[in-house]
Design a protein around this motif. Structure first.
Motif, PDB file in Angstrom:
ATOM      1  N   VAL A 379       5.783   8.299 -72.052  1.00 41.57           N
ATOM      2  CA  VAL A 379       5.812   7.459 -70.857  1.00 41.57           C
ATOM      3  C   VAL A 379       4.476   7.524 -70.122  1.00 41.57           C
ATOM      4  CG1 VAL A 379       6.857   7.175 -68.575  1.00 41.57           C
ATOM      5  CG2 VAL A 379       8.306   7.619 -70.566  1.00 41.57           C
ATOM      6  N   ALA A 380       3.960   8.732 -69.919  1.00 40.80           N
ATOM      7  CA  ALA A 380       2.704   8.894 -69.188  1.00 40.80           C
ATOM      8  C   ALA A 380       1.551   8.182 -69.887  1.00 40.80           C
ATOM      9  CB  ALA A 380       2.379  10.381 -69.033  1.00 40.80           C
ATOM     10  N   THR A 381       1.450   8.334 -71.192  1.00 40.70           N
ATOM     11  CA  THR A 381       0.350   7.721 -71.935  1.00 40.70           C
ATOM     12  C   THR A 381       0.479   6.207 -71.960  1.00 40.70           C
ATOM     13  OG1 THR A 381       0.277   9.707 -73.334  1.00 40.70           O
ATOM     14  CG2 THR A 381      -0.937   7.792 -74.096  1.00 40.70           C
ATOM     15  N   ASN A 382       1.693   5.717 -72.140  1.00 38.74           N
ATOM     16  CA  ASN A 382       1.917   4.269 -72.116  1.00 38.74           C
ATOM     17  C   ASN A 382       1.501   3.660 -70.784  1.00 38.74           C
ATOM     18  OD1 ASN A 382       3.154   2.601 -74.306  1.00 38.74           O
ATOM     19  ND2 ASN A 382       4.463   4.393 -74.500  1.00 38.74           N
ATOM     20  N   ILE A 383       1.883   4.309 -69.690  1.00 42.22           N
ATOM     21  CA  ILE A 383       1.560   3.775 -68.370  1.00 42.22           C
ATOM     22  C   ILE A 383       0.047   3.722 -68.163  1.00 42.22           C
ATOM     23  CG2 ILE A 383       1.664   4.273 -65.899  1.00 42.22           C
ATOM     24  CD1 ILE A 383       4.492   5.357 -66.349  1.00 42.22           C
ATOM     25  N   LEU A 384      -0.637   4.803 -68.521  1.00 43.39           N
ATOM     26  CA  LEU A 384      -2.086   4.847 -68.306  1.00 43.39           C
ATOM     27  C   LEU A 384      -2.821   3.885 -69.221  1.00 43.39           C
ATOM     28  CD1 LEU A 384      -2.457   8.678 -67.752  1.00 43.39           C
ATOM     29  CD2 LEU A 384      -2.986   6.883 -66.095  1.00 43.39           C
ATOM     30  N   ALA A 385      -2.378   3.755 -70.468  1.00 49.62           N
ATOM     31  CA  ALA A 385      -3.004   2.787 -71.374  1.00 49.62           C
ATOM     32  C   ALA A 385      -2.777   1.362 -70.884  1.00 49.62           C
ATOM     33  CB  ALA A 385      -2.456   2.956 -72.789  1.00 49.62           C
ATOM     34  N   ALA A 386      -1.586   1.109 -70.344  1.00 47.89           N
ATOM     35  CA  ALA A 386      -1.287  -0.230 -69.823  1.00 47.89           C
ATOM     36  C   ALA A 386      -2.147  -0.547 -68.607  1.00 47.89           C
ATOM     37  CB  ALA A 386       0.195  -0.318 -69.455  1.00 47.89           C
ATOM     38  N   LEU A 387      -2.273   0.408 -67.704  1.00 46.17           N
ATOM     39  CA  LEU A 387      -3.028   0.174 -66.476  1.00 46.17           C
ATOM     40  C   LEU A 387      -4.517  -0.026 -66.747  1.00 46.17           C
ATOM     41  CD1 LEU A 387      -1.327   2.726 -64.046  1.00 46.17           C
ATOM     42  CD2 LEU A 387      -1.071   0.238 -64.049  1.00 46.17           C
ATOM     43  N   THR A 388      -5.068   0.770 -67.640  1.00 42.36           N
ATOM     44  CA  THR A 388      -6.505   0.687 -67.905  1.00 42.36           C
ATOM     45  C   THR A 388      -6.841  -0.379 -68.940  1.00 42.36           C
ATOM     46  OG1 THR A 388      -6.369   2.411 -69.629  1.00 42.36           O
ATOM     47  CG2 THR A 388      -6.835   3.138 -67.376  1.00 42.36           C
ATOM     48  N   GLY A 389      -5.841  -0.842 -69.706  1.00 41.88           N
ATOM     49  CA  GLY A 389      -6.116  -1.775 -70.785  1.00 41.88           C
ATOM     50  C   GLY A 389      -6.883  -1.138 -71.915  1.00 41.88           C
ATOM     51  N   SER A 390      -6.851   0.182 -71.990  1.00 46.42           N
ATOM     52  CA  SER A 390      -7.637   0.921 -72.987  1.00 46.42           C
ATOM     53  C   SER A 390      -6.800   2.043 -73.567  1.00 46.42           C
ATOM     54  CB  SER A 390      -8.899   1.494 -72.336  1.00 46.42           C
ATOM     55  OG  SER A 390      -9.532   2.430 -73.197  1.00 46.42           O
ATOM     56  N   ALA A 391      -6.581   2.004 -74.884  1.00 42.86           N
ATOM     57  CA  ALA A 391      -5.833   3.084 -75.531  1.00 42.86           C
ATOM     58  C   ALA A 391      -6.587   4.400 -75.437  1.00 42.86           C
ATOM     59  CB  ALA A 391      -5.567   2.723 -76.991  1.00 42.86           C
ATOM     60  N   SER A 392      -7.879   4.371 -75.730  1.00 42.37           N
ATOM     61  CA  SER A 392      -8.666   5.611 -75.703  1.00 42.37           C
ATOM     62  C   SER A 392      -8.820   6.134 -74.283  1.00 42.37           C
ATOM     63  CB  SER A 392     -10.036   5.384 -76.341  1.00 42.37           C
ATOM     64  OG  SER A 392     -10.688   4.259 -75.784  1.00 42.37           O
ATOM     65  N   GLY A 393      -9.060   5.240 -73.313  1.00 44.25           N
ATOM     66  CA  GLY A 393      -9.199   5.667 -71.931  1.00 44.25           C
ATOM     67  C   GLY A 393      -7.905   6.230 -71.381  1.00 44.25           C
ATOM     68  N   GLY A 394      -6.801   5.509 -71.566  1.00 48.88           N
ATOM     69  CA  GLY A 394      -5.513   5.972 -71.078  1.00 48.88           C
ATOM     70  C   GLY A 394      -5.091   7.277 -71.717  1.00 48.88           C
TER      71      GLY A 394
END
Length: 483
Positions: A379-394
């Motif tokens: 959940v945490a990784t999905n949310i951050l990847a979604a918000l940043t639009g970046s898999a590596s960044g999130g």
């Protein structure tokens, strides 16, 4: 006020990044806004926390960004990527156009070719195939996405994608973490995606919908500054370098074109399980080497050596087809610079936010999510990847802030770190394909379609299929462990 500062900083980052502003400017500014509203020292947060975390990311992963971009450019300019795409076209033909596009994308990206290099080769190939097969242009983006965005980036064992490398220093894992689960996840994503695209093609034929539209001006796509800013936080290749270098008009044979891709996987495997484990790296504990553990660096070393071997092989095989080798290598090297610093800036922003007192509320909420650390991490990784639009960044932000906690909890519950690795990578590769993602925007642009025409199908093959596979991996891993 601290929580409001975090939300405001994140909102400004997302809002202006979507409009093409440089993350190099937005990330520190947003971090400072969050720190200001939390009554935290600004300069210290910028020069120590933000820059310290960004520099650490660059120090860990710049070799992979550099080598990955360089390898992708050499494969493109030598004609190797085109040779593989043409081979798949010839063997499968227009009657299996969608399958040909998916498999061609999967082969080149699993072999280490950068996503944006693959996109600019696959899009013209897909256009030619879909025109002959009379398949709607709108199905080109989901077909390419299925072969390049999904299982080869986050599930297949040993993939050299940067997303698969990021968890290794945090969890002490290898690129081949949880290989059995990765293969199962890959089959689910591929099977689901092909089923959906087959259904979409059949529906289009029943409706009498055929190939339509005029192809885009790829030069305009490459030189679009807004698209470039969005794209460089998404993958390790700067699209502006696509037109630099010198593209060979001659193609190598399929065997020679595919050999470097095979070498990436084989050398990666040998380095991970045969060569490096037999060597003595006890010296890494000395202060001069940062007191790191062997498990903290071995995964990155394995991928780096594999890419170096593949680069040397590509040059040796195609030297005659690379008459302007220096220009090609310069373009590849330059293509890695903006992406690494863009992602590092996102990581720096995340580090400042994680250091703020108010972040404790966010951390406690994430860790309280039911289902154990695997579900919480997903959940945490999905949310951050979604918000940043970046898999590596999130992914990096999530692991920087919570990686040690997840590793500790996993140890207490007897969960293999390899399972954490696979869940984290797959979670980063699901909701990173929302409309503001640079990869999605670029894909639509090179295919000459609008989000209204193609985005639903992209959602199905790149998000829904990936979520189904992620749920399956979490369920199987919770019952049977890592395998």
């Amino acid at each position: 006020m601290g929580l409001i500062g975090i939300l405001l900083g994140l909102g400004l980052l997302i809002w202006f990044a979507y409009r093409g502003w440089s993350v190099l400017l937005l990330a520190p500014l947003s971090a400072l806004i969050a720190a200001l509203l939390s009554n935290e020292p600004l300069l210290a947060n910028w020069t120590q926390t933000f820059m310290g975390s960004a520099a650490s990311f660059v120090g860990q992963f710049f070799p992979l960004f550099l080598l990955g971009a360089l390898f992708g450019k050499l494969m493109e300019d030598s004609g190797s990527v085109t040779a593989i795409a043409e081979f798949m076209t010839e063997k499968l033909g227009a009657e299996r156009a969608i399958l040909a596009v998916v498999l061609a994308g999967a082969i080149v990206t699993y072999g280490g070719v950068s996503l944006f290099v693959a996109l600019f080769v696959l899009a013209p190939m897909a256009e030619a195939l879909f025109r002959v097969a009379d398949i709607p242009r709108r199905l080109m983006p989901p077909a390419i996405a299925l072969g390049t965005f999904t299982f080869t980036m986050m599930a297949l064992p040993g993939t050299p994608a940067i997303q698969n490398a990021i968890p290794m220093p945090f969890f002490g894992t290898t690129p081949f973490a949880a290989p059995g689960l990765g293969i199962i996840a890959s089959l689910i994503m591929l099977g689901f995606g092909l089923w959906w695209l087959s259904r979409a093609e059949a529906s289009a034929r029943r409706a009498g919908e055929g190939f339509d539209g005029i192809g885009p001006d790829l030069h305009a796509v490459v030189t679009d500054p807004v698209l470039r800013e969005r794209a460089t936080v998404t993958r390790e290749f700067d699209p502006a370098e696509i037109e630099h270098g010198h593209l060979s008009v001659e193609r190598p044979s399929i065997a020679l074109a595919a050999l470097p891709l095979v070498l990436v996987i084989v050398v990666n495997l040998l380095m991970s399980f045969v060569i490096l484990p037999r060597l003595d790296f006890s010296f890494l504990a000395e202060p001069r080497w940062g007191g790191v553990t062997f498990s903290g660096v071995s995964g990155v070393w394995s991928v780096a050596v594999a890419l170096i071997v593949a680069i040397l092989a590509t040059i040796a095989i195609n030297r005659r087809r690379l008459p302007k080798l220096r220009e090609t290598m310069d373009a590849g090297a330059n293509a890695s610079v903006l992406p690494i610093f863009s992602v590092a800036s996102l990581v720096g922003f995340g580090a400042v936010v994680a250091a703020l007192p108010a972040f404790a509320l966010v951390r406690d909420w994430v860790l309280s999510i039911g289902g154990g650390p695997l579900v919480s991490l997903a959940v945490a990784t999905n949310i951050l990847a979604a918000l940043t639009g970046s898999a590596s960044g999130g992914l990096t932000i999530a692991l920087d802030a919570l990686g040690a906690t997840y590793l500790q909890r996993a140890g207490e519950l007897g969960i293999d770190p390899a399972l954490l690795h696979r869940v984290a990578v797959m979670s980063a590769g699901t909701l990173d394909s929302l409309p503001h993602s640079g990869a999605v925007v670029t894909l639509l642009a090179v295919c000459g379609v609008t989000p209204k025409q193609s985005y639903l199908d992209i959602v199905m093959v790149a998000i829904v299929g990936a979520i189904v596979a992620l749920v399956a991996v979490i369920a199987l891993g919770s019952v049977a462990g890592s395998f």
